[in-house]
Design a protein around this motif. Structure first.
Motif, PDB file in Angstrom:
ATOM      1  N   CYS A  56      56.169  23.926  17.201  1.00  0.00           N
ATOM      2  CA  CYS A  56      57.163  23.893  18.286  1.00  0.00           C
ATOM      3  C   CYS A  56      57.430  25.306  18.781  1.00  0.00           C
ATOM      4  O   CYS A  56      57.149  26.281  18.104  1.00  0.00           O
ATOM      5  CB  CYS A  56      58.478  23.296  17.780  1.00  0.00           C
ATOM      6  N   ARG A  57      57.999  25.384  19.966  1.00  0.00           N
ATOM      7  CA  ARG A  57      58.430  26.655  20.534  1.00  0.00           C
ATOM      8  C   ARG A  57      59.958  26.677  20.498  1.00  0.00           C
ATOM      9  O   ARG A  57      60.603  25.650  20.700  1.00  0.00           O
ATOM     10  CB  ARG A  57      57.887  26.795  21.951  1.00  0.00           C
ATOM     11  N   PHE A  58      60.539  27.862  20.273  1.00  0.00           N
ATOM     12  CA  PHE A  58      61.982  27.986  20.058  1.00  0.00           C
ATOM     13  C   PHE A  58      62.498  29.213  20.783  1.00  0.00           C
ATOM     14  O   PHE A  58      61.956  30.301  20.616  1.00  0.00           O
ATOM     15  CB  PHE A  58      62.236  28.094  18.546  1.00  0.00           C
ATOM     16  N   TRP A  59      63.525  29.025  21.619  1.00  0.00           N
ATOM     17  CA  TRP A  59      64.139  30.134  22.339  1.00  0.00           C
ATOM     18  C   TRP A  59      65.647  30.063  22.157  1.00  0.00           C
ATOM     19  O   TRP A  59      66.224  28.977  22.071  1.00  0.00           O
ATOM     20  CB  TRP A  59      63.865  30.066  23.841  1.00  0.00           C
ATOM     21  N   VAL A  60      66.288  31.220  22.164  1.00  0.00           N
ATOM     22  CA  VAL A  60      67.743  31.296  22.083  1.00  0.00           C
ATOM     23  C   VAL A  60      68.231  32.271  23.150  1.00  0.00           C
ATOM     24  O   VAL A  60      67.694  33.377  23.274  1.00  0.00           O
ATOM     25  CB  VAL A  60      68.220  31.750  20.682  1.00  0.00           C
ATOM     26  N   PHE A  61      69.245  31.850  23.887  1.00  0.00           N
ATOM     27  CA  PHE A  61      69.836  32.674  24.928  1.00  0.00           C
ATOM     28  C   PHE A  61      71.322  32.837  24.629  1.00  0.00           C
ATOM     29  O   PHE A  61      71.951  31.926  24.096  1.00  0.00           O
ATOM     30  CB  PHE A  61      69.674  32.017  26.304  1.00  0.00           C
ATOM     31  N   ARG A  90      69.911  33.138  10.366  1.00  0.00           N
ATOM     32  CA  ARG A  90      69.529  31.726  10.369  1.00  0.00           C
ATOM     33  C   ARG A  90      68.580  31.419  11.529  1.00  0.00           C
ATOM     34  O   ARG A  90      67.664  30.606  11.394  1.00  0.00           O
ATOM     35  CB  ARG A  90      70.781  30.849  10.441  1.00  0.00           C
ATOM     36  N   LEU A  91      68.767  32.090  12.655  1.00  0.00           N
ATOM     37  CA  LEU A  91      67.851  31.891  13.784  1.00  0.00           C
ATOM     38  C   LEU A  91      66.434  32.330  13.430  1.00  0.00           C
ATOM     39  O   LEU A  91      65.466  31.681  13.826  1.00  0.00           O
ATOM     40  CB  LEU A  91      68.334  32.666  15.017  1.00  0.00           C
ATOM     41  N   THR A  92      66.317  33.423  12.705  1.00  0.00           N
ATOM     42  CA  THR A  92      64.998  33.890  12.275  1.00  0.00           C
ATOM     43  C   THR A  92      64.329  32.831  11.397  1.00  0.00           C
ATOM     44  O   THR A  92      63.143  32.533  11.561  1.00  0.00           O
ATOM     45  CB  THR A  92      65.124  35.218  11.510  1.00  0.00           C
ATOM     46  N   GLU A  93      65.092  32.243  10.490  1.00  0.00           N
ATOM     47  CA  GLU A  93      64.558  31.179   9.627  1.00  0.00           C
ATOM     48  C   GLU A  93      64.161  29.953  10.446  1.00  0.00           C
ATOM     49  O   GLU A  93      63.106  29.359  10.216  1.00  0.00           O
ATOM     50  CB  GLU A  93      65.604  30.782   8.582  1.00  0.00           C
ATOM     51  N   ARG A  94      65.002  29.585  11.403  1.00  0.00           N
ATOM     52  CA  ARG A  94      64.700  28.417  12.238  1.00  0.00           C
ATOM     53  C   ARG A  94      63.469  28.667  13.112  1.00  0.00           C
ATOM     54  O   ARG A  94      62.644  27.776  13.288  1.00  0.00           O
ATOM     55  CB  ARG A  94      65.915  28.065  13.094  1.00  0.00           C
ATOM     56  N   ALA A  95      63.337  29.866  13.641  1.00  0.00           N
ATOM     57  CA  ALA A  95      62.171  30.186  14.466  1.00  0.00           C
ATOM     58  C   ALA A  95      60.888  30.053  13.660  1.00  0.00           C
ATOM     59  O   ALA A  95      59.892  29.503  14.149  1.00  0.00           O
ATOM     60  CB  ALA A  95      62.307  31.599  15.042  1.00  0.00           C
ATOM     61  N   ALA A  96      60.898  30.531  12.430  1.00  0.00           N
ATOM     62  CA  ALA A  96      59.712  30.400  11.565  1.00  0.00           C
ATOM     63  C   ALA A  96      59.421  28.930  11.270  1.00  0.00           C
ATOM     64  O   ALA A  96      58.260  28.502  11.279  1.00  0.00           O
ATOM     65  CB  ALA A  96      59.923  31.181  10.272  1.00  0.00           C
ATOM     66  N   HIS A  97      60.462  28.165  11.023  1.00  0.00           N
ATOM     67  CA  HIS A  97      60.298  26.730  10.758  1.00  0.00           C
ATOM     68  C   HIS A  97      59.658  26.031  11.959  1.00  0.00           C
ATOM     69  O   HIS A  97      58.703  25.275  11.812  1.00  0.00           O
ATOM     70  CB  HIS A  97      61.660  26.101  10.444  1.00  0.00           C
ATOM     71  N   TYR A  98      60.191  26.285  13.146  1.00  0.00           N
ATOM     72  CA  TYR A  98      59.661  25.621  14.332  1.00  0.00           C
ATOM     73  C   TYR A  98      58.236  26.058  14.649  1.00  0.00           C
ATOM     74  O   TYR A  98      57.411  25.239  15.043  1.00  0.00           O
ATOM     75  CB  TYR A  98      60.584  25.844  15.532  1.00  0.00           C
ATOM     76  N   ALA A  99      57.927  27.312  14.461  1.00  0.00           N
ATOM     77  CA  ALA A  99      56.557  27.781  14.690  1.00  0.00           C
ATOM     78  C   ALA A  99      55.590  27.073  13.748  1.00  0.00           C
ATOM     79  O   ALA A  99      54.513  26.631  14.161  1.00  0.00           O
ATOM     80  CB  ALA A  99      56.477  29.291  14.517  1.00  0.00           C
TER      81      ALA A  99
END
Length: 85
Positions: A36-41, A23-32
């Motif tokens: 937007c920029r997207f980071w997860v820690f 789901r993070l991969t999908e969200r990162a593509a959506h934000y790009a």
């Protein structure tokens, strides 16, 4: 330049880790795609405890991107604005 940021904390059960990472991969593509920029820690001492940061140059762009992001949201949207000093 003014910047806007959202922060979301998430802790998931170990059994959901693979699904969450997908789901993070999908969200990162959506934000790009939304500009937007997207980071997860992840906290190495507390596996499966994540903090997601989403940033944009404009709070309207950020709010629209978060509202239309895949996956469930977690509570009220708080947008933080960069402090100039």
């Amino acid at each position: 330049m003014s910047r806007a940021l959202t922060i979301q904390r998430t802790t998931i059960p170990p059994s959901e880790r693979a699904r969450y990472l997908t789901r993070l991969t999908e969200r990162a593509a959506h934000y790009a795609a939304a500009g937007c920029r997207f980071w997860v820690f992840e906290d190495p001492a507390l596996r499966n405890a994540f903090v997601e940061f989403t940033e944009a140059d404009d709070s309207v762009v950020l709010a629209e991107a978060v509202a239309s992001a895949p996956g469930p949201g977690s509570g009220p949207l708080r947008i933080y604005h960069q402090v100039e000093f």
